[in-house]
Scaffold this active site. Structure first.
Site, PDB file in Angstrom:
ATOM      1  N   ARG A 136     -75.823 143.818   8.969  1.00  0.00           N
ATOM      2  CA  ARG A 136     -77.132 143.371   8.480  1.00  0.00           C
ATOM      3  C   ARG A 136     -78.248 144.308   8.929  1.00  0.00           C
ATOM      4  O   ARG A 136     -78.280 144.747  10.062  1.00  0.00           O
ATOM      5  CB  ARG A 136     -77.408 141.959   9.011  1.00  0.00           C
ATOM      6  CG  ARG A 136     -78.833 141.486   8.795  1.00  0.00           C
ATOM      7  CD  ARG A 136     -78.953 140.020   8.919  1.00  0.00           C
ATOM      8  NE  ARG A 136     -78.995 139.562  10.302  1.00  0.00           N
ATOM      9  CZ  ARG A 136     -79.193 138.292  10.633  1.00  0.00           C
ATOM     10  NH1 ARG A 136     -79.325 137.377   9.702  1.00  0.00           N
ATOM     11  NH2 ARG A 136     -79.237 137.933  11.892  1.00  0.00           N
ATOM     12  N   ARG A 164     -81.173 144.237  13.828  1.00  0.00           N
ATOM     13  CA  ARG A 164     -81.808 143.284  14.743  1.00  0.00           C
ATOM     14  C   ARG A 164     -81.201 143.445  16.129  1.00  0.00           C
ATOM     15  O   ARG A 164     -79.987 143.640  16.243  1.00  0.00           O
ATOM     16  CB  ARG A 164     -81.559 141.865  14.206  1.00  0.00           C
ATOM     17  CG  ARG A 164     -82.795 141.019  14.217  1.00  0.00           C
ATOM     18  CD  ARG A 164     -82.584 139.749  13.462  1.00  0.00           C
ATOM     19  NE  ARG A 164     -81.885 138.744  14.260  1.00  0.00           N
ATOM     20  CZ  ARG A 164     -81.706 137.488  13.855  1.00  0.00           C
ATOM     21  NH1 ARG A 164     -82.136 137.103  12.676  1.00  0.00           N
ATOM     22  NH2 ARG A 164     -81.080 136.628  14.615  1.00  0.00           N
ATOM     23  N   ARG A 175     -73.437 134.656  20.167  1.00  0.00           N
ATOM     24  CA  ARG A 175     -74.186 133.706  19.324  1.00  0.00           C
ATOM     25  C   ARG A 175     -73.236 132.752  18.611  1.00  0.00           C
ATOM     26  O   ARG A 175     -73.540 131.572  18.438  1.00  0.00           O
ATOM     27  CB  ARG A 175     -75.051 134.456  18.307  1.00  0.00           C
ATOM     28  CG  ARG A 175     -76.329 135.011  18.945  1.00  0.00           C
ATOM     29  CD  ARG A 175     -76.915 136.145  18.140  1.00  0.00           C
ATOM     30  NE  ARG A 175     -77.361 135.765  16.833  1.00  0.00           N
ATOM     31  CZ  ARG A 175     -77.464 136.617  15.794  1.00  0.00           C
ATOM     32  NH1 ARG A 175     -77.127 137.883  15.946  1.00  0.00           N
ATOM     33  NH2 ARG A 175     -77.895 136.194  14.634  1.00  0.00           N
TER      34      ARG A 175
HETATM   35  P1  ADP Z   1     -79.468 133.360  13.677  1.00  0.00           P
HETATM   36  O1  ADP Z   1     -79.237 134.557  12.838  1.00  0.00           O
HETATM   37  O2  ADP Z   1     -78.653 133.349  14.939  1.00  0.00           O
HETATM   38  O3  ADP Z   1     -79.412 132.083  12.910  1.00  0.00           O
HETATM   39  P2  ADP Z   1     -82.328 133.025  14.225  1.00  0.00           P
HETATM   40  O4  ADP Z   1     -83.160 134.064  13.624  1.00  0.00           O
HETATM   41  O5  ADP Z   1     -82.357 131.648  13.644  1.00  0.00           O
HETATM   42  O6  ADP Z   1     -80.868 133.610  14.282  1.00  0.00           O
HETATM   43  O7  ADP Z   1     -82.666 132.880  15.797  1.00  0.00           O
HETATM   44  C1  ADP Z   1     -82.639 133.978  16.668  1.00  0.00           C
HETATM   45  C2  ADP Z   1     -82.648 133.496  18.113  1.00  0.00           C
HETATM   46  O8  ADP Z   1     -83.823 132.713  18.347  1.00  0.00           O
HETATM   47  C3  ADP Z   1     -81.500 132.580  18.507  1.00  0.00           C
HETATM   48  O9  ADP Z   1     -80.330 133.292  18.871  1.00  0.00           O
HETATM   49  C4  ADP Z   1     -82.118 131.832  19.688  1.00  0.00           C
HETATM   50  O10 ADP Z   1     -82.149 132.627  20.852  1.00  0.00           O
HETATM   51  C5  ADP Z   1     -83.556 131.639  19.247  1.00  0.00           C
HETATM   52  N1  ADP Z   1     -83.747 130.348  18.515  1.00  0.00           N
HETATM   53  C6  ADP Z   1     -84.106 130.190  17.208  1.00  0.00           C
HETATM   54  N2  ADP Z   1     -84.189 128.902  16.899  1.00  0.00           N
HETATM   55  C7  ADP Z   1     -83.868 128.208  18.012  1.00  0.00           C
HETATM   56  C8  ADP Z   1     -83.758 126.815  18.345  1.00  0.00           C
HETATM   57  N3  ADP Z   1     -83.977 125.864  17.431  1.00  0.00           N
HETATM   58  N4  ADP Z   1     -83.393 126.487  19.608  1.00  0.00           N
HETATM   59  C9  ADP Z   1     -83.170 127.414  20.542  1.00  0.00           C
HETATM   60  N5  ADP Z   1     -83.251 128.735  20.308  1.00  0.00           N
HETATM   61  C10 ADP Z   1     -83.602 129.130  19.060  1.00  0.00           C
END
Ligand code: ADP
Length: 226
Positions: A136, A164, A175
């Protein structure tokens, strides 16, 4: 972000559930456009806070870069504040929240005077997720996911395309583990509700969008609330 403050004829409250790389962000953006409600991505909100070096950004940076979850209290406060804004009056598409049962319980409390939650659970096999995340690219400036026809620059704002920070292979694996441990239990939390739908995310994006249109329409009318 457009403000959506007219009548609430297209109102809907959506939670996009699923592992990292399932395509939640892409589909959330499309649904937000068709239903005229804001897309609220907690990942985007946090990345912006990190970039702007706010208090939340400084507190969240290391945790995010390690692939772990930011604390429930911070996340619940962020979402509560965001849902209270005028453009979310007629609903929202949540991408990345809730991610723990504590967050889901808090969201249910926030929904007490709003319509039901439509929960779309995007399902994609783990090997496909790893491949998607490892390849990505996103825009450094606006955060958009790179479309296949974009070359070195973002097709939306012209910004540079980058990987990213948390899309490195070791962090991706972390993750996915965190997802299994802390977020997957939400499938069980929501699955008994009449407005819960499983979506096959391992299909071309337009086919997934079609399935979501059908699922959220059916789920809204099965509830009789819209
Ligand atoms: P992903 O591609 O893992 O879905 P996101 O862009 O939604 O990634 O989130 C990136 C990071 O932001 C997560 O790995 C976490 O560290 C933090 N994060 C985002 N939303 C939350 C949440 N609701 N609770 C806790 N951490 C969050």
């Amino acid at each position: 972000m457009e403000a959506h403050q007219g009548d609430c004829s297209t109102a809907i409250n959506v939670v996009m559930l699923g592992p990292p790389g399932a395509g939640k962000g892409t589909q959330a953006e499309r649904l937000s456009r068709t239903r005229k409600v804001p897309k609220i991505s907690t990942g985007d909100i946090l990345r912006e806070a990190v970039q702007e070096e706010t208090g939340v950004g400084r507190a969240a940076k290391e945790t995010m870069e390690a692939g772990n979850l930011v604390g429930d209290d911070i996340m619940i406060a962020i979402v509560q504040d965001r849902l209270g804004r005028a453009d979310a009056r007629c609903g929202f598409v949540l991408d990345g929240f809730p991610r723990t049962v504590v967050q889901a319980t808090a969201l249910d409390r926030m929904m007490s005077d709003r319509g039901p939650l439509v929960v779309l659970n995007m399902v994609v096999p783990e090997d496909v997720l790893v491949r998607r995340l490892a390849t990505r690219r996103i825009c450094r400036k606006c955060g958009a996911n790179a479309a296949p026809d974009w070359k070195a620059k973002c097709g939306k704002c012209g910004g540079a395309l980058i990987t990213r920070v948390d899309d490195g292979i070791d962090i991706v694996r972390e993750r996915l583990k965190v997802y299994q441990r802390q977020t997957k239990p939400l499938v069980e939390y929501y699955s008994g509700r009449p407005t819960f739908r499983q979506i096959d995310g391992n299909l071309p994006p337009d086919v997934v969008t079609g399935a979501i249109d059908a699922a959220q329409g059916a789920s809204a009318s099965s509830d009789g609330s819209i």
